[in-house]
Design an enzyme around this catalytic site. Structure first.
Site, mmCIF file in Angstrom:
data_model
loop_
_atom_site.group_PDB
_atom_site.id
_atom_site.type_symbol
_atom_site.label_atom_id
_atom_site.label_comp_id
_atom_site.label_asym_id
_atom_site.label_seq_id
_atom_site.Cartn_x
_atom_site.Cartn_y
_atom_site.Cartn_z
ATOM 1 N N SER A 112 28.024 10.006 13.461
ATOM 2 C CA SER A 112 27.032 8.963 13.196
ATOM 3 C C SER A 112 25.604 9.494 13.266
ATOM 4 C CB SER A 112 27.216 7.790 14.156
ATOM 5 O OG SER A 112 26.975 8.192 15.485
ATOM 6 N N TYR A 114 24.390 12.176 11.983
ATOM 7 C CA TYR A 114 24.016 12.585 10.626
ATOM 8 C C TYR A 114 24.028 11.399 9.662
ATOM 9 C CZ TYR A 114 23.851 17.568 11.654
ATOM 10 O OH TYR A 114 23.491 18.801 12.141
ATOM 11 N N GLU A 137 31.505 19.568 3.361
ATOM 12 C CA GLU A 137 30.523 19.259 2.324
ATOM 13 C C GLU A 137 29.531 18.265 2.913
ATOM 14 O OE1 GLU A 137 28.643 16.874 -0.769
ATOM 15 O OE2 GLU A 137 30.428 16.118 0.238
#
Length: 188
Positions: A112, A114, A137
């Site tokens: 969370s 990020y 990714e």
């Protein structure tokens, strides 16, 4: 299927090498500095991002084609911090190497910390008997450059154990990403 606890994760890592290197507690700070947490949590394992990145730039104006991906569209970065351009993405890998048991499916969710900054982490499931470094990714959904920190937490792995063993595992079918090391580009 049932989700596995910190006790199970710890035992599988220590006795069967499921996660290497393994951090048996949740780390939130080191040497009087705060870090984005990593290590064992109640029902998961927070993985770290290694210091190897491939930042998408598309300097060649190539079409993004998963069957014929142009590796020249990436700039290699080795650093404790990676800056992702606005509305772009970067590939990285976990510090940890995984060996998934035959009766387990592992799901990865972004942290969370990020997500609240508009940085999305995407990873497909780790299938039964898959092993390797996980290619991560990072999508920067913002109009500003975004920063990723190496050697800190970036995503959480959840381990789901089935009541029944699968008929054909990832290893059995010779999956194309089996045993991958480092940041791995798309393969067909």
């Amino acid at each position: 299927m049932s989700i596995k606890s910190d006790k199970w994760i710890r035992r599988m890592a220590q006795e069967h090498g499921m996660i290497e290197p393994f951090v048996e507690r949740q780390v939130r700070g080191e040497h009087d500095s705060r870090v984005i947490s990593f290590g064992v949590s109640s029902y998961g394992y927070d993985v770290r991002c290694a210091d190897e990145f491939k930042v998408f730039t598309n300097i060649n104006s190539a079409t993004v084609d998963p069957k014929n991906f142009d590796a020249g569209s990436f700039v290699d970065v080795k650093s404790d911090v990676c800056i992702i351009p606005p509305n772009s993405f970067a590939l990285a890998r976990t510090v940890e190497y995984f060996r998934i048991p035959r009766n387990v499916l592992t799901i990865c969710l972004g942290k969370s910390t990020y997500a609240r900054c508009g940085i999305i982490v995407n990873v497909t499931p780790l299938e039964p008997e898959w092993e390797g470094h996980v290619t991560l990714e990072f999508s920067n959904t913002t109009t500003l450059p975004a920063k990723i920190y190496a050697n800190e937490g970036v995503a959480q792995m959840l381990f789901l154990e089935s009541d029944e063993e699968c008929e054909v595992s990832y290893k059995d079918r010779g999956g194309k990403y089996q045993g991958q090391r480092g940041v791995t580009l798309p393969r067909t």
